[in-house]
Write an enzyme that holds these catalytic residues in place. Sequence first.
Site, PDB file in Angstrom:
ATOM      1  N   ASN A  12       2.294  11.330  80.060  1.00 57.59           N
ATOM      2  CA  ASN A  12       3.651  11.223  80.588  1.00 57.59           C
ATOM      3  C   ASN A  12       4.600  11.605  79.460  1.00 57.59           C
ATOM      4  O   ASN A  12       4.548  11.022  78.376  1.00 57.59           O
ATOM      5  CB  ASN A  12       3.924   9.781  81.048  1.00 57.59           C
ATOM      6  CG  ASN A  12       5.394   9.509  81.355  1.00 57.59           C
ATOM      7  OD1 ASN A  12       5.856   8.391  81.195  1.00 57.59           O
ATOM      8  ND2 ASN A  12       6.141  10.512  81.773  1.00 57.59           N
ATOM      9  N   GLY A  13       5.450  12.587  79.734  1.00 55.75           N
ATOM     10  CA  GLY A  13       6.414  13.000  78.714  1.00 55.75           C
ATOM     11  C   GLY A  13       6.521  14.506  78.661  1.00 55.75           C
ATOM     12  O   GLY A  13       6.073  15.205  79.579  1.00 55.75           O
ATOM     13  N   GLY A  30       5.877  10.355  90.144  1.00 51.15           N
ATOM     14  CA  GLY A  30       5.415  11.734  90.270  1.00 51.15           C
ATOM     15  C   GLY A  30       4.822  11.946  91.637  1.00 51.15           C
ATOM     16  O   GLY A  30       3.937  11.196  92.042  1.00 51.15           O
ATOM     17  N   CYS A  71       5.942  11.400  84.690  1.00 50.00           N
ATOM     18  CA  CYS A  71       4.685  11.081  85.373  1.00 50.00           C
ATOM     19  C   CYS A  71       4.329   9.617  85.211  1.00 50.00           C
ATOM     20  O   CYS A  71       4.933   8.893  84.429  1.00 50.00           O
ATOM     21  CB  CYS A  71       3.567  11.916  84.778  1.00 50.00           C
ATOM     22  SG  CYS A  71       3.920  13.666  84.757  1.00 50.00           S
ATOM     23  N   TYR A  81      17.155   5.042  86.556  1.00 48.13           N
ATOM     24  CA  TYR A  81      16.599   5.647  87.775  1.00 48.13           C
ATOM     25  C   TYR A  81      15.082   5.564  87.897  1.00 48.13           C
ATOM     26  O   TYR A  81      14.569   5.163  88.929  1.00 48.13           O
ATOM     27  CB  TYR A  81      17.046   7.116  87.845  1.00 48.13           C
ATOM     28  CG  TYR A  81      16.296   7.947  88.873  1.00 48.13           C
ATOM     29  CD1 TYR A  81      16.465   7.731  90.246  1.00 48.13           C
ATOM     30  CD2 TYR A  81      15.417   8.959  88.472  1.00 48.13           C
ATOM     31  CE1 TYR A  81      15.770   8.492  91.188  1.00 48.13           C
ATOM     32  CE2 TYR A  81      14.725   9.731  89.408  1.00 48.13           C
ATOM     33  CZ  TYR A  81      14.906   9.496  90.763  1.00 48.13           C
ATOM     34  OH  TYR A  81      14.222  10.241  91.686  1.00 48.13           O
TER      35      TYR A  81
END
Length: 507
Positions: A103-104, A30, A2, A260
Amino acid sequence: MCGVVGIVSAMGAPVNQEIYDALTILQHRGQDAAGIVTHQGGRFYQRKENGLVKDVFRTRHMRDLHGSTGLGHVRYPTAGSSSSSEAQPFYVNSPYGIVLGHNGNLTNTEQLSQEIYQQDLRHLNTNSDSEVLLNVFAHELMNQKKLFVDQKDIFNAVRSVHRRVRGGYAAIGIVSGVGLFAFRDPYALRPLIVGKRVNAAGSTDYMIASESVALDGLGFTRYRDVAPGEAVVVTPEGQIFFEQCHDNPVYSPCIFEFVYFARPDSMIDDISVYKSRLRMGEKLAEKIQREWQGHDIDVVMPIPDTSRTSALQLAAMLNVPYREGFIKNRYIGRTFIMPGQTQRKKSVRQKLNAIDLEFEGKNVLLVDDSIVRGTTSGEIVQMARDAGAKNVYFASAAPAVRYPYVYGIDMPSASELVANNRTTEEVAAFIGADKLIYQDLDDLVEAVGAGSELISSFDTSCFSGVYVTGDITPEYLASIDKSRNDDAKTQQKTPTPEAIGLHNQGS
Ligand SMILES: O=P(O)(O)OC[C@H]1O[C@H](OP(=O)(O)OP(=O)(O)O)[C@H](O)[C@@H]1O
Ligand SMILES: NC(=O)CC[C@H](N)C(=O)O
Ligand SMILES: [Mg+2]
């Protein structure tokens, strides 16, 4: 993977529009859901829903997001479901009123959920690991047992969060009455950077974000990355405090961000993502020269978008023309982070189209940043053949992805990875390529690590099977495979889509 962002306007200007703008810049992290929470006069204001940023926020929602402190989130689910009730930020009213975006991915969610119910006497209303993280933080802040808390209490609470929580987390939140806070896991698996900007009143605004590209877009300059294990607090007046909250932090950022996830124009942990991708192209060209001596490649082509940077450099090193033979439909998002395999597969064809004249009668080297499920590469090789290529060779700027990822990329199932239990030749056959070459892991680590004097180790788990946190067991991997493989996700019953708790403004 995210995206999170938090902004404090020290001169008291509204931050709603800036958070919206930052989220559009972080959209590549996201695409499933988006949310913003702002804070003013002791109240939180929220809008969150499934969808892209441009679809979630209408003028009526924006008008109701009051305040000069706020945070936003774009979601790519790695836990729980894709229900809109798991869109972020999350809210708890006790203690003080706290919101948080994460995020994670936590790797001890189950154990923590039990502790939250049985020991902390708190309630969870979703299966999201981020709701768990917020509740652990809230409980630990409550444990400071103060009527009024300040940054020191937040730092103490983060210290306890690090003791209880496992996995990858970069989180940004607001404690009502204190201000914006953020913290990063002790390995710095997920990125988090602080920026600053002098405002019209001469005071300093602060912004905290997943990627520096969001700072650039809003006129903030890079101040510094949040260190592994570190926490930061920004008061509404623009005072900033940092504190290391872990006794033994180990800098090991996720290398897949560089391969990426991140935008090439971002700096992560002071490493240019762009330059690291150029170096990936260089290293891969060297390997091609070593292993395919006297190669007969006529043309090098990227598979847009992400592989462009490394393909460009690879072509230059091989002294072979670089051509953009695949054109990307700019209105289709990233396919890898789409929720189901059917949608991913269909989207590759809608997203990319071939220009036949670049292929006809040529030996084409297609370059991608990575091959994960093989969805893109399989379709693309066929499209190159249909366009008239003589031979289709394939190069991956990352090594073979053979192991599940557990810290915030949704690759929970080894059996869905095309390189799992397959040799390079078998993968080549599977995707239909005449020849396939992967980057070596040492070369990838060098390509990224060359950008930093500070960082010598990275989390390379999806390539190496070595999990930096040292606590990932085969039983855990088996359990996430069972609960989160594509079939399991399709069968998941979607819980009630209405988020209970903080109501959406103006919806
Ligand atoms: O082997 P796969 O499972 O297909 O996954 C790998 C592919 O997915 C990603 O592209 P994506 O379309 O998500 O984004 P991009 O436009 O940034 O390249 C990545 O860049 C590869 O092309
Ligand atoms: N990609 C992420 O960072 C996901 C955050 C969180 N685990 C969720 O599923 O919502
Ligand atoms: Mg791609």
